[in-house]
Design a protein around this motif. Structure first.
Motif, PDB file in Angstrom:
ATOM      1  N   ILE B  64      30.417  23.808  34.505  1.00  0.00           N
ATOM      2  CA  ILE B  64      31.595  24.435  34.236  1.00  0.00           C
ATOM      3  C   ILE B  64      31.876  26.017  33.967  1.00  0.00           C
ATOM      4  CG2 ILE B  64      32.404  22.426  34.839  1.00  0.00           C
ATOM      5  CD1 ILE B  64      32.970  23.047  31.368  1.00  0.00           C
ATOM      6  N   GLU B  65      30.592  26.426  33.204  1.00  0.00           N
ATOM      7  CA  GLU B  65      30.591  27.347  32.519  1.00  0.00           C
ATOM      8  C   GLU B  65      29.764  28.655  33.370  1.00  0.00           C
ATOM      9  OE1 GLU B  65      32.340  29.217  30.328  1.00  0.00           O
ATOM     10  OE2 GLU B  65      32.716  26.886  29.623  1.00  0.00           O
ATOM     11  N   THR B  66      29.217  28.395  34.932  1.00  0.00           N
ATOM     12  CA  THR B  66      28.972  29.005  35.994  1.00  0.00           C
ATOM     13  C   THR B  66      30.045  29.896  36.299  1.00  0.00           C
ATOM     14  OG1 THR B  66      28.225  27.246  37.367  1.00  0.00           O
ATOM     15  CG2 THR B  66      26.815  28.283  36.084  1.00  0.00           C
ATOM     16  N   ASP B  67      29.929  30.384  37.921  1.00  0.00           N
ATOM     17  CA  ASP B  67      30.726  31.315  38.563  1.00  0.00           C
ATOM     18  C   ASP B  67      31.085  29.737  39.511  1.00  0.00           C
ATOM     19  OD1 ASP B  67      29.312  34.408  37.807  1.00  0.00           O
ATOM     20  OD2 ASP B  67      31.556  33.323  37.025  1.00  0.00           O
ATOM     21  N   THR B  68      29.895  30.034  40.008  1.00  0.00           N
ATOM     22  CA  THR B  68      29.549  28.941  41.604  1.00  0.00           C
ATOM     23  C   THR B  68      29.685  27.186  40.709  1.00  0.00           C
ATOM     24  OG1 THR B  68      27.243  29.420  41.294  1.00  0.00           O
ATOM     25  CG2 THR B  68      28.934  30.628  43.196  1.00  0.00           C
ATOM     26  N   ILE B  69      31.006  26.712  40.114  1.00  0.00           N
ATOM     27  CA  ILE B  69      30.864  24.922  39.712  1.00  0.00           C
ATOM     28  C   ILE B  69      30.753  24.417  41.009  1.00  0.00           C
ATOM     29  CG2 ILE B  69      31.803  23.116  39.269  1.00  0.00           C
ATOM     30  CD1 ILE B  69      33.864  25.524  37.907  1.00  0.00           C
ATOM     31  N   ASP B  70      29.386  23.664  41.254  1.00  0.00           N
ATOM     32  CA  ASP B  70      29.711  22.212  41.784  1.00  0.00           C
ATOM     33  C   ASP B  70      30.025  20.981  41.771  1.00  0.00           C
ATOM     34  OD1 ASP B  70      26.253  20.454  43.119  1.00  0.00           O
ATOM     35  OD2 ASP B  70      28.480  20.252  43.673  1.00  0.00           O
ATOM     36  N   LEU B  71      31.539  21.365  42.062  1.00  0.00           N
ATOM     37  CA  LEU B  71      31.925  20.409  41.677  1.00  0.00           C
ATOM     38  C   LEU B  71      31.544  18.557  41.870  1.00  0.00           C
ATOM     39  CD1 LEU B  71      35.524  22.037  42.691  1.00  0.00           C
ATOM     40  CD2 LEU B  71      35.453  21.239  40.430  1.00  0.00           C
ATOM     41  N   ALA B  72      31.244  18.554  42.836  1.00  0.00           N
ATOM     42  CA  ALA B  72      31.068  17.081  43.073  1.00  0.00           C
ATOM     43  C   ALA B  72      29.784  16.802  42.349  1.00  0.00           C
ATOM     44  CB  ALA B  72      29.688  16.997  44.994  1.00  0.00           C
ATOM     45  N   LYS B  73      29.188  17.526  41.842  1.00  0.00           N
ATOM     46  CA  LYS B  73      27.800  17.499  40.936  1.00  0.00           C
ATOM     47  C   LYS B  73      28.403  16.874  39.758  1.00  0.00           C
ATOM     48  CE  LYS B  73      24.093  19.316  38.613  1.00  0.00           C
ATOM     49  NZ  LYS B  73      23.329  20.408  37.941  1.00  0.00           N
ATOM     50  N   VAL B  74      29.786  17.610  39.589  1.00  0.00           N
ATOM     51  CA  VAL B  74      30.265  17.114  38.514  1.00  0.00           C
ATOM     52  C   VAL B  74      31.081  16.367  38.065  1.00  0.00           C
ATOM     53  CG1 VAL B  74      32.164  18.584  36.150  1.00  0.00           C
ATOM     54  CG2 VAL B  74      30.542  19.735  37.421  1.00  0.00           C
ATOM     55  N   ASP B  75      31.546  16.336  39.201  1.00  0.00           N
ATOM     56  CA  ASP B  75      32.625  14.969  39.111  1.00  0.00           C
ATOM     57  C   ASP B  75      31.704  13.577  38.893  1.00  0.00           C
ATOM     58  OD1 ASP B  75      34.522  12.389  41.447  1.00  0.00           O
ATOM     59  OD2 ASP B  75      35.147  13.913  39.832  1.00  0.00           O
ATOM     60  N   MET B  76      30.239  13.493  39.929  1.00  0.00           N
ATOM     61  CA  MET B  76      29.736  12.335  39.333  1.00  0.00           C
ATOM     62  C   MET B  76      29.038  12.227  38.660  1.00  0.00           C
ATOM     63  SD  MET B  76      28.223   9.484  41.070  1.00  0.00           S
ATOM     64  CE  MET B  76      28.746   9.754  42.842  1.00  0.00           C
ATOM     65  N   MET B  77      29.132  12.931  37.720  1.00  0.00           N
ATOM     66  CA  MET B  77      28.163  12.636  36.593  1.00  0.00           C
ATOM     67  C   MET B  77      29.212  12.328  35.370  1.00  0.00           C
ATOM     68  SD  MET B  77      25.552  16.062  34.985  1.00  0.00           S
ATOM     69  CE  MET B  77      26.696  17.296  35.626  1.00  0.00           C
ATOM     70  N   LEU B  78      30.801  13.438  35.494  1.00  0.00           N
ATOM     71  CA  LEU B  78      31.860  12.485  34.306  1.00  0.00           C
ATOM     72  C   LEU B  78      32.201  10.759  35.237  1.00  0.00           C
ATOM     73  CD1 LEU B  78      33.920  15.878  34.558  1.00  0.00           C
ATOM     74  CD2 LEU B  78      32.347  14.917  32.742  1.00  0.00           C
ATOM     75  N   HIS B  79      32.556  11.155  36.243  1.00  0.00           N
ATOM     76  CA  HIS B  79      32.007   9.723  36.905  1.00  0.00           C
ATOM     77  C   HIS B  79      31.278   8.127  35.715  1.00  0.00           C
ATOM     78  CE1 HIS B  79      32.546   5.969  39.304  1.00  0.00           C
ATOM     79  NE2 HIS B  79      30.975   5.644  39.708  1.00  0.00           N
ATOM     80  N   LYS B  80      29.804   8.730  36.209  1.00  0.00           N
ATOM     81  CA  LYS B  80      29.193   7.780  35.502  1.00  0.00           C
ATOM     82  C   LYS B  80      29.694   7.955  33.660  1.00  0.00           C
ATOM     83  CE  LYS B  80      26.202   6.571  38.598  1.00  0.00           C
ATOM     84  NZ  LYS B  80      26.280   4.939  38.880  1.00  0.00           N
ATOM     85  N   PHE B  81      29.754   8.487  33.490  1.00  0.00           N
ATOM     86  CA  PHE B  81      29.927   8.588  31.897  1.00  0.00           C
ATOM     87  C   PHE B  81      31.471   8.147  31.665  1.00  0.00           C
ATOM     88  CE2 PHE B  81      29.537   9.963  27.674  1.00  0.00           C
ATOM     89  CZ  PHE B  81      30.508  11.344  27.302  1.00  0.00           C
ATOM     90  N   LYS B  82      32.463   8.320  32.384  1.00  0.00           N
ATOM     91  CA  LYS B  82      33.501   7.034  32.086  1.00  0.00           C
ATOM     92  C   LYS B  82      33.276   5.947  32.195  1.00  0.00           C
ATOM     93  CE  LYS B  82      38.062   5.746  34.782  1.00  0.00           C
ATOM     94  NZ  LYS B  82      38.271   5.686  35.963  1.00  0.00           N
ATOM     95  N   GLY B  83      31.969   5.448  33.338  1.00  0.00           N
ATOM     96  CA  GLY B  83      31.598   3.812  33.054  1.00  0.00           C
ATOM     97  C   GLY B  83      31.643   3.108  32.137  1.00  0.00           C
ATOM     98  N   SER B  84      30.194   4.689  31.294  1.00  0.00           N
ATOM     99  CA  SER B  84      29.485   3.811  30.389  1.00  0.00           C
ATOM    100  C   SER B  84      30.627   3.973  29.143  1.00  0.00           C
ATOM    101  CB  SER B  84      27.990   4.873  30.304  1.00  0.00           C
ATOM    102  OG  SER B  84      28.374   6.651  29.499  1.00  0.00           O
ATOM    103  N   SER B  85      31.138   4.971  28.724  1.00  0.00           N
ATOM    104  CA  SER B  85      32.253   5.109  27.946  1.00  0.00           C
ATOM    105  C   SER B  85      33.037   3.595  27.739  1.00  0.00           C
ATOM    106  CB  SER B  85      33.391   6.407  27.972  1.00  0.00           C
ATOM    107  OG  SER B  85      31.933   7.680  27.637  1.00  0.00           O
ATOM    108  N   ALA B  86      33.723   3.644  29.215  1.00  0.00           N
ATOM    109  CA  ALA B  86      34.706   2.411  29.549  1.00  0.00           C
ATOM    110  C   ALA B  86      34.030   1.066  28.319  1.00  0.00           C
ATOM    111  CB  ALA B  86      35.153   1.943  30.491  1.00  0.00           C
ATOM    112  N   SER B  87      32.140   1.010  29.299  1.00  0.00           N
ATOM    113  CA  SER B  87      31.459  -0.338  28.628  1.00  0.00           C
ATOM    114  C   SER B  87      31.632  -0.977  27.201  1.00  0.00           C
ATOM    115  CB  SER B  87      30.816  -0.166  29.429  1.00  0.00           C
ATOM    116  OG  SER B  87      30.536  -0.330  30.760  1.00  0.00           O
ATOM    117  N   ILE B  88      31.580   0.892  26.913  1.00  0.00           N
ATOM    118  CA  ILE B  88      31.168   0.861  24.919  1.00  0.00           C
ATOM    119  C   ILE B  88      32.707   0.847  24.453  1.00  0.00           C
ATOM    120  CG2 ILE B  88      28.367   1.271  25.253  1.00  0.00           C
ATOM    121  CD1 ILE B  88      30.174   4.657  23.501  1.00  0.00           C
TER     122      ILE B  88
END
Lengths: 142, 156
Positions: B64-88
């Motif tokens: 997210i600090e780069t000039d050309t953010i890959d939004l889909a990639k960031v969203d996918m990573m945060l989506h997965k992180f949300k799942g594991s965070s909710a699970s604990i």
């Protein structure tokens, strides 16, 4: 949903149920594996939809499949469709972080029996096992 | 006496996690999975969670600090992180993930960066609070001694 203390899902009656967990996240796989073991089940665990489909093609069948939606190689929607097209009669339960109604509906339309939003809970598993036992009773009576 | 005091300390620490809404009921589900055969299950799960989350957060931050953010990639990573965070049961972390994702979706990049910093703070706060909690639990258990029969005491 209010349920009793594992009332309908005793370890003894679950021993013969075959279960498959499909999820690309190792933490989720570990959690789901342990949840199911708590109910006396011995799940097989794979990392993506293709592995689930490959197992089915090899002749392995399961009473219950817990299917994640977002996975690399083959996602849960594709895997569920493929399994149903191949004639799989397993109970397939989607367990996804994609909780919006439209996303869950799309997953259901692939051929799920139920779809839950993560995280998995004891109540959800209890519900699923009750449904499995009900289906089993119906098959016996017919 | 000391053991009782330690137990009270541990119980108070645990309760504070729920009072501060750092953890939610899903954490209790994890605790139910601990048993004699798997006495450190919760700690193992959390160790795995923090190992993965630390790497993920670094990756997202770089992205997210780069000039050309890959939004889909960031969203996918945060989506997965949300799942594991909710699970604990990591309640505040999960909420901050949702907020960050929403702002990214809205195209509010500066807002998303701020939200991400809050997310990092909550994540680090969770780890900082859980580490002493598990250390105290270890103190409570103490060193494990295996019982052995005295020599010559075996009977047929």
């Amino acid at each position: 949903m209010v349920l009793g203390n594992d009332a309908s899902s005793s370890s003894l009656s679950n021993k013969n149920l075959s279960v498959l967990v499909v999820d690309d996240d190792p933490l989720i796989r570990m959690l789901h594996d342990n949840y199911l073991k708590h109910f006396g089940l011995k799940p097989l665990v794979v990392e993506n939809g293709k592995e689930a489909v490959d197992l089915f093609q090899l002749g392995t069948s399961f009473d219950l499949i817990l299917m994640d939606k977002e996975m690399p190689i083959m996602n849960g929607v594709e895997a569920t469709k493929a399994l149903r097209d191949m004639g799989a009669t397993s109970m397939i339960v989607g367990v996804t972080s994609r909780g919006s109604p439209s996303e869950m509906q799309a997953f259901m339309e692939a051929g799920l029996d139920f779809c839950f939003e993560k995280p998995l809970t004891f109540d959800m598993i209890d519900f699923i096992l009750k449904e499995l036992n009900v289906n089993d009773d119906d098959d016996t009576n017919n | 006496m000391e053991s009782s005091h330690l137990r009270q300390q541990i119980a108070a620490m645990r309760q504070s996690f729920f009072d501060e809404e750092i953890l939610d009921g899903q954490f209790c589900q994890l605790e139910r999975l601990e048993n004699r055969g798997n006495p450190n299950f919760v700690e193992e799960v959390l160790t795995m969670y923090f190992r993965d989350s630390t790497t993920l957060l670094q990756t997202v931050e770089q992205e997210i600090e780069t000039d050309t953010i890959d939004l889909a990639k960031v969203d996918m990573m945060l989506h997965k992180f949300k799942g594991s965070s909710a699970s604990i049961g990591a309640n505040k972390v999960r909420n901050n993930i949702t907020k960050t994702r929403q702002l990214l979706e809205e195209g509010n990049l500066e807002g998303a960066k701020l939200a991400f910093r809050e997310l990092r703070m909550e994540h680090d706060n969770l780890r900082a609070k859980l580490e002493p909690y598990f250390q105290q639990q270890l103190r409570q258990v103490g060193p494990v001694e295996t019982a052995t029969r005295p020599k010559g005491s075996d009977h047929a």
